[in-house]
Design a protein around this motif. Structure first.
Motif, mmCIF file in Angstrom:
data_model
loop_
_atom_site.group_PDB
_atom_site.id
_atom_site.type_symbol
_atom_site.label_atom_id
_atom_site.label_comp_id
_atom_site.label_asym_id
_atom_site.label_seq_id
_atom_site.Cartn_x
_atom_site.Cartn_y
_atom_site.Cartn_z
ATOM 1 N N LEU A 151 68.693 16.876 42.551
ATOM 2 C CA LEU A 151 69.032 16.554 43.937
ATOM 3 C C LEU A 151 68.118 15.452 44.475
ATOM 4 N N ILE A 152 66.833 15.568 44.178
ATOM 5 C CA ILE A 152 65.879 14.547 44.605
ATOM 6 C C ILE A 152 66.215 13.212 43.960
ATOM 7 N N ASN A 153 66.581 13.231 42.666
ATOM 8 C CA ASN A 153 66.983 11.996 41.980
ATOM 9 C C ASN A 153 68.126 11.312 42.732
ATOM 10 N N SER A 154 69.112 12.089 43.135
ATOM 11 C CA SER A 154 70.269 11.529 43.839
ATOM 12 C C SER A 154 69.844 10.856 45.139
ATOM 13 N N ASP A 155 68.942 11.509 45.876
ATOM 14 C CA ASP A 155 68.495 10.937 47.151
ATOM 15 C C ASP A 155 67.671 9.675 46.935
ATOM 16 N N ILE A 156 66.804 9.672 45.933
ATOM 17 C CA ILE A 156 65.976 8.485 45.697
ATOM 18 C C ILE A 156 66.848 7.317 45.249
ATOM 19 N N LEU A 157 67.857 7.589 44.435
ATOM 20 C CA LEU A 157 68.770 6.515 44.031
ATOM 21 C C LEU A 157 69.515 5.943 45.225
ATOM 22 N N LEU A 158 69.929 6.811 46.140
ATOM 23 C CA LEU A 158 70.584 6.332 47.363
ATOM 24 C C LEU A 158 69.619 5.468 48.170
ATOM 25 N N LEU A 159 68.371 5.920 48.273
ATOM 26 C CA LEU A 159 67.350 5.159 48.982
ATOM 27 C C LEU A 159 67.160 3.778 48.347
ATOM 28 N N ILE A 160 67.070 3.752 47.019
ATOM 29 C CA ILE A 160 66.893 2.484 46.288
ATOM 30 C C ILE A 160 68.076 1.556 46.532
ATOM 31 N N ASP A 161 69.272 2.092 46.469
ATOM 32 C CA ASP A 161 70.474 1.273 46.699
ATOM 33 C C ASP A 161 70.494 0.708 48.114
ATOM 34 N N ARG A 162 70.094 1.523 49.085
ATOM 35 C CA ARG A 162 70.107 1.073 50.482
ATOM 36 C C ARG A 162 69.073 -0.023 50.722
ATOM 37 N N ILE A 163 67.913 0.095 50.092
ATOM 38 C CA ILE A 163 66.834 -0.855 50.362
ATOM 39 C C ILE A 163 66.964 -2.128 49.527
ATOM 40 N N TYR A 164 67.238 -1.976 48.233
ATOM 41 C CA TYR A 164 67.158 -3.121 47.315
ATOM 42 C C TYR A 164 68.522 -3.614 46.820
ATOM 43 N N GLY A 165 69.527 -2.767 46.855
ATOM 44 C CA GLY A 165 70.866 -3.175 46.454
ATOM 45 C C GLY A 165 70.944 -3.746 45.051
ATOM 46 N N GLU A 166 71.668 -4.834 44.908
ATOM 47 C CA GLU A 166 71.925 -5.444 43.609
ATOM 48 C C GLU A 166 70.679 -6.042 42.960
ATOM 49 N N LYS A 167 69.632 -6.262 43.740
ATOM 50 C CA LYS A 167 68.411 -6.872 43.198
ATOM 51 C C LYS A 167 67.795 -6.031 42.085
ATOM 52 N N VAL A 168 68.019 -4.708 42.128
ATOM 53 C CA VAL A 168 67.412 -3.834 41.110
ATOM 54 C C VAL A 168 68.497 -3.119 40.288
ATOM 55 N N LYS A 169 69.643 -3.734 40.198
ATOM 56 C CA LYS A 169 70.783 -3.115 39.504
ATOM 57 C C LYS A 169 70.411 -2.630 38.106
ATOM 58 N N HIS A 170 69.624 -3.430 37.369
ATOM 59 C CA HIS A 170 69.308 -3.096 35.982
ATOM 60 C C HIS A 170 67.997 -2.323 35.829
ATOM 61 N N THR A 171 67.244 -2.171 36.901
ATOM 62 C CA THR A 171 65.946 -1.492 36.787
ATOM 63 C C THR A 171 65.825 -0.291 37.728
ATOM 64 N N LYS A 172 66.915 0.087 38.396
ATOM 65 C CA LYS A 172 66.809 1.111 39.439
ATOM 66 C C LYS A 172 66.411 2.483 38.892
ATOM 67 N N TYR A 173 66.778 2.799 37.645
ATOM 68 C CA TYR A 173 66.410 4.108 37.114
ATOM 69 C C TYR A 173 64.925 4.166 36.776
ATOM 70 N N ASP A 174 64.374 3.048 36.301
ATOM 71 C CA ASP A 174 62.929 2.990 36.098
ATOM 72 C C ASP A 174 62.200 3.083 37.437
ATOM 73 N N LEU A 175 62.749 2.395 38.451
ATOM 74 C CA LEU A 175 62.143 2.434 39.776
ATOM 75 C C LEU A 175 62.191 3.846 40.357
ATOM 76 N N LEU A 176 63.271 4.556 40.098
ATOM 77 C CA LEU A 176 63.396 5.954 40.518
ATOM 78 C C LEU A 176 62.210 6.767 40.019
ATOM 79 N N TYR A 177 61.892 6.646 38.731
ATOM 80 C CA TYR A 177 60.807 7.443 38.165
ATOM 81 C C TYR A 177 59.438 6.941 38.600
#
Length: 285
Positions: A122-148
């Motif tokens: 559940l926390i993973n889902s929220d952090i991914l939403l947060l990442i998408d809202r803040i950084y969008g396409e800029k981190v498309k290929h690195t968002k899962y690393d950024l999540l962790y």
């Protein structure tokens, strides 16, 4: 105070001082001033009580984070508020967070491990939403690393407070601003990704099916039995009716949800109901 909540509060005090294993049901009942029979009317075992406490603890932390991530209209300061709410939640529940993190690392209790994994997703889902809202396409290929990385920052700095004796009274504002700066540097500078969607799927990242209407109604029925607060209790009963047959407008339902959202023992139900009504109205439109 309702007996079940009394047991949970007194048990929490003992667990924080002695640990799960060293605390007996007899000690809990002595602390509550009740018989063992009364204890077993509320909980089938000490393990069930522990799981109930863990549920309450993690649900409160998760729902506080979820509310920040999903309800804030602007992405400005969103990352700061995520970190701030995370650390504030740990601060409010320092004793139990401390023992839970210690016990979990040594636990072979399958229910406990599964429960922790569920909330982690559940926390993973929220952090991914947060990442998408803040950084969008800029981190498309690195968002899962950024999540962790974000999860790692939160956990590592929490351990400084919980295990290293650094007081929570230090400048929380400075800590959160420094973590925002570090996260932004990572988001802007990362070019190589290690994790991808396939890794997430393999690790069981995708959540199981949503909680059903019937399960939500059952949860409300159980919670109503524990409530002394008439406004919260009445709001729960009205929300139960609307779950079975929605006749109120979404605006009225959101008002009822606000009535229960800030009650410490209703945050999880408010989260489930909010998701349920949002999905229902999305499907209808």
């Amino acid at each position: 105070m309702v007996k079940k909540q009394l047991i949970m509060e007194k048990a929490l005090e003992l667990f924080a001082k002695q640990g799960f294993e060293a605390t007996s049901v007899q000690q809990i009942t002595d602390q509550c001033g009740i018989s063992k029979g009364a204890f077993y009317l509320s909980f089938k075992s000490k393990d069930e009580l522990i799981i109930a406490l863990i549920d309450q603890f993690i649900e409160q932390i998760f729902t506080d984070i979820d509310q920040v991530v999903r309800s804030k209209n602007s992405k400005k300061n969103l990352l700061y508020e995520y970190y701030y709410v995370s650390f504030q939640s740990f601060k409010q529940h320092t004793d139990f967070a401390n023992i839970l993190m210690k016990e979990y690392t040594q636990s072979l209790n399958e229910k406990l491990i599964l429960k922790m994994h569920y909330f982690d997703k559940l926390i993973n889902s929220d952090i991914l939403l947060l990442i998408d809202r803040i950084y969008g396409e800029k981190v498309k290929h690195t968002k899962y690393d950024l999540l962790y990385c974000i999860k790692g920052f939160t956990r590592m700095y929490s351990e400084l407070f919980l295990f290293q004796g650094i007081p929570f009274d230090l400048d929380m504002n400075l800590l959160c601003r420094s973590l925002v700066e570090k996260t932004n540097l990572l988001a802007q500078g990362m070019t190589l990704s290690f994790l991808n969607q396939e890794h997430m799927d393999f690790s069981g990242f995708q959540l199981q099916s949503e909680v059903t209407k019937e399960q939500i109604v059952s949860l409300i029925e159980e919670k109503v039995k524990e409530m002394d607060d008439s406004i919260v209790k009445e709001s729960l009963l009205l929300l139960q009716e609307q779950t079975l047959d929605q006749t109120y407008s979404l605006a009225i339902i959101k008002g009822l949800l606000e009535n229960i959202r800030n009650h410490p023992h209703c945050k999880w139900i408010a989260y489930l109901l909010g998701r349920y009504f949002d999905q229902k109205n999305t499907a209808e439109h």
